[in-house]
Design an enzyme around this catalytic site. Structure first.
Site, PDB file in Angstrom:
ATOM      1  N   CYS A  98       9.779  -2.189   0.612  1.00 37.22           N
ATOM      2  CA  CYS A  98      10.039  -1.687   1.963  1.00 37.22           C
ATOM      3  C   CYS A  98       8.772  -1.099   2.576  1.00 37.22           C
ATOM      4  O   CYS A  98       8.190  -0.169   2.025  1.00 37.22           O
ATOM      5  CB  CYS A  98      11.123  -0.618   1.927  1.00 37.22           C
ATOM      6  SG  CYS A  98      12.684  -1.219   1.290  1.00 37.22           S
TER       7      CYS A  98
ATOM      8  N   ASP B 207       2.208  -0.926   2.234  1.00 35.95           N
ATOM      9  CA  ASP B 207       0.951  -0.708   2.954  1.00 35.95           C
ATOM     10  C   ASP B 207       0.405  -2.057   3.414  1.00 35.95           C
ATOM     11  O   ASP B 207       0.319  -2.992   2.618  1.00 35.95           O
ATOM     12  CB  ASP B 207      -0.054   0.007   2.033  1.00 35.95           C
ATOM     13  CG  ASP B 207       0.429   1.405   1.665  1.00 35.95           C
ATOM     14  OD1 ASP B 207       1.069   2.053   2.515  1.00 35.95           O
ATOM     15  OD2 ASP B 207       0.189   1.850   0.524  1.00 35.95           O
TER      16      ASP B 207
ATOM     17  N   ASN C 283       1.918   2.372 -11.172  1.00 39.33           N
ATOM     18  CA  ASN C 283       1.272   1.396 -10.309  1.00 39.33           C
ATOM     19  C   ASN C 283       2.015   0.087 -10.508  1.00 39.33           C
ATOM     20  O   ASN C 283       1.857  -0.576 -11.522  1.00 39.33           O
ATOM     21  CB  ASN C 283      -0.197   1.248 -10.684  1.00 39.33           C
ATOM     22  CG  ASN C 283      -0.900   0.238  -9.798  1.00 39.33           C
ATOM     23  OD1 ASN C 283      -0.263  -0.482  -9.029  1.00 39.33           O
ATOM     24  ND2 ASN C 283      -2.203   0.192  -9.903  1.00 39.33           N
TER      25      ASN C 283
HETATM   26  N1  SAM Z   1       9.110   2.355   0.874  1.00 38.24           N
HETATM   27  C1  SAM Z   1       8.918   3.632   1.526  1.00 38.24           C
HETATM   28  C2  SAM Z   1       9.537   3.599   2.896  1.00 38.24           C
HETATM   29  O1  SAM Z   1       9.898   2.524   3.353  1.00 38.24           O
HETATM   30  O2  SAM Z   1       9.677   4.664   3.495  1.00 38.24           O
HETATM   31  C3  SAM Z   1       7.429   4.024   1.580  1.00 38.24           C
HETATM   32  C4  SAM Z   1       6.531   3.116   2.366  1.00 38.24           C
HETATM   33  S1  SAM Z   1       4.808   3.655   2.343  1.00 38.24           S
HETATM   34  C5  SAM Z   1       4.122   2.922   3.765  1.00 38.24           C
HETATM   35  C6  SAM Z   1       4.141   2.719   0.982  1.00 38.24           C
HETATM   36  C7  SAM Z   1       4.297   3.447  -0.341  1.00 38.24           C
HETATM   37  O3  SAM Z   1       3.884   2.606  -1.423  1.00 38.24           O
HETATM   38  C8  SAM Z   1       3.480   4.704  -0.435  1.00 38.24           C
HETATM   39  O4  SAM Z   1       4.306   5.768  -0.824  1.00 38.24           O
HETATM   40  C9  SAM Z   1       2.438   4.373  -1.511  1.00 38.24           C
HETATM   41  O5  SAM Z   1       2.011   5.505  -2.242  1.00 38.24           O
HETATM   42  C10 SAM Z   1       3.187   3.389  -2.363  1.00 38.24           C
HETATM   43  N2  SAM Z   1       2.346   2.461  -3.149  1.00 38.24           N
HETATM   44  C11 SAM Z   1       1.250   1.792  -2.706  1.00 38.24           C
HETATM   45  N3  SAM Z   1       0.745   1.020  -3.693  1.00 38.24           N
HETATM   46  C12 SAM Z   1       1.541   1.194  -4.782  1.00 38.24           C
HETATM   47  C13 SAM Z   1       1.523   0.678  -6.108  1.00 38.24           C
HETATM   48  N4  SAM Z   1       0.593  -0.180  -6.493  1.00 38.24           N
HETATM   49  N5  SAM Z   1       2.486   1.073  -6.965  1.00 38.24           N
HETATM   50  C14 SAM Z   1       3.439   1.955  -6.573  1.00 38.24           C
HETATM   51  N6  SAM Z   1       3.506   2.480  -5.335  1.00 38.24           N
HETATM   52  C15 SAM Z   1       2.561   2.116  -4.442  1.00 38.24           C
END
Ligand code: SAM
Length: 233
Positions: free
Chosen positions: A129, A132, A109
């Site tokens: 990138c 969310d 996280n």
């Molecule tokens: N960066 C990638 C792309 O551009 O294709 C994925 C974008 S996706 C919309 C957002 C990603 O962030 C998801 O895979 C989600 O599981 C991850 N994520 C969200 N909150 C996070 C956190 N606190 N720590 C690590 N990863 C996280």
């Protein structure tokens, strides 16, 4: 939740060797004196926060072959997918090839304990990138860019290091710009420099989200911020 996640107590306690086996330092015989049993020849320098399925890492690995890069991903199965993907690419490249040995992914996280993984000034690039968007106002605290988190990014980034952001959500772009503009440790990178940076093209074209947005003919908003030198006091 977090109890299932493991964190090193400090960056020196992290066993990086299993993620970057080709970069383990030659034994000096002094290992018993350090907390780190198998230190690497060099530190991780590039981090992809919320790396998703690893498109950026896989595309960046051959472009920056001498830099160690790490994806942080919170979803267990997505992390496992990226690890398998990198492992398969290494295997395909064959024994003795260094291809893809510089890329790895761990489940973490990124909103918590980032300083447990990285020392001050360790990183040269942080990628954020298509994070969310968390549209609702009461969800804004879940956003990956905030005053507090930007201070953590500033800690881990060396002066001159760069945070790369991209999103298709204009309101989130504005939010990220507002928070980095307001932060004393960062200055915005000029449009000219942004367009000349090869990592920006990779971020636009090679992330899974970037591809999806392109298929839907959506817009992509990019902003880069440079870590300033600390003031001299
Ligand atoms: N960066 C990638 C792309 O551009 O294709 C994925 C974008 S996706 C919309 C957002 C990603 O962030 C998801 O895979 C989600 O599981 C991850 N994520 C969200 N909150 C996070 C956190 N606190 N720590 C690590 N990863 C996280």
């Amino acid at each position: 939740s977090d109890h299932a996640l493991e964190y090193p107590v400090s960056p020196a306690d992290m066993d990086w060797a299993k993620y970057y086996p080709a970069y383990v330092a030659e034994s000096t015989g002094d290992e018993a004196n350090t907390t780190q049993q198998r230190p690497l020849k060099q530190d991780v320098e590039i981090v992809d926060i919320g790396c998703g399925y690893g498109g950026l890492l896989v595309a960046l690995s051959p472009i920056l072959p001498n830099k160690l890069m790490l994806g942080l991903e919170i979803r267990t199965q997505v992390t496992a997918f990226v690890q398998e993907r990198i492992y398969a690419l290494r295997k395909q490249a064959g024994d003795g090839s260094s291809a893809y040995q510089n890329a790895a992914c761990i489940r973490a996280n990124s909103m918590k304990f980032l300083p447990n993984f990285f020392k001050k000034d360790q990183l040269s690039k942080i990628f954020i990138c298509f994070p969310d968007p968390h549209f609702k106002a009461r969800k804004h605290k879940a956003r990956i860019v905030s005053t507090t988190l930007n201070s953590e990014y500033a800690f881990a980034l060396r002066p001159g290091g760069i945070v790369y952001t991209i999103t298709d959500v204009e309101a989130l772009h504005e939010w990220m710009v507002e928070h980095f503009d307001a932060h004393p440790s960062f200055e915005r990178v000029s449009e000219e420099e942004v367009e000349a940076d090869p990592c920006v093209a990779v971020m636009r074209a090679e992330t899974e989200e970037g591809k999806k947005v392109a298929r839907n003919k959506g817009l992509k908003f990019v902003a880069l911020y440079r870590r300033r030198e600390d003031p001299p006091w």
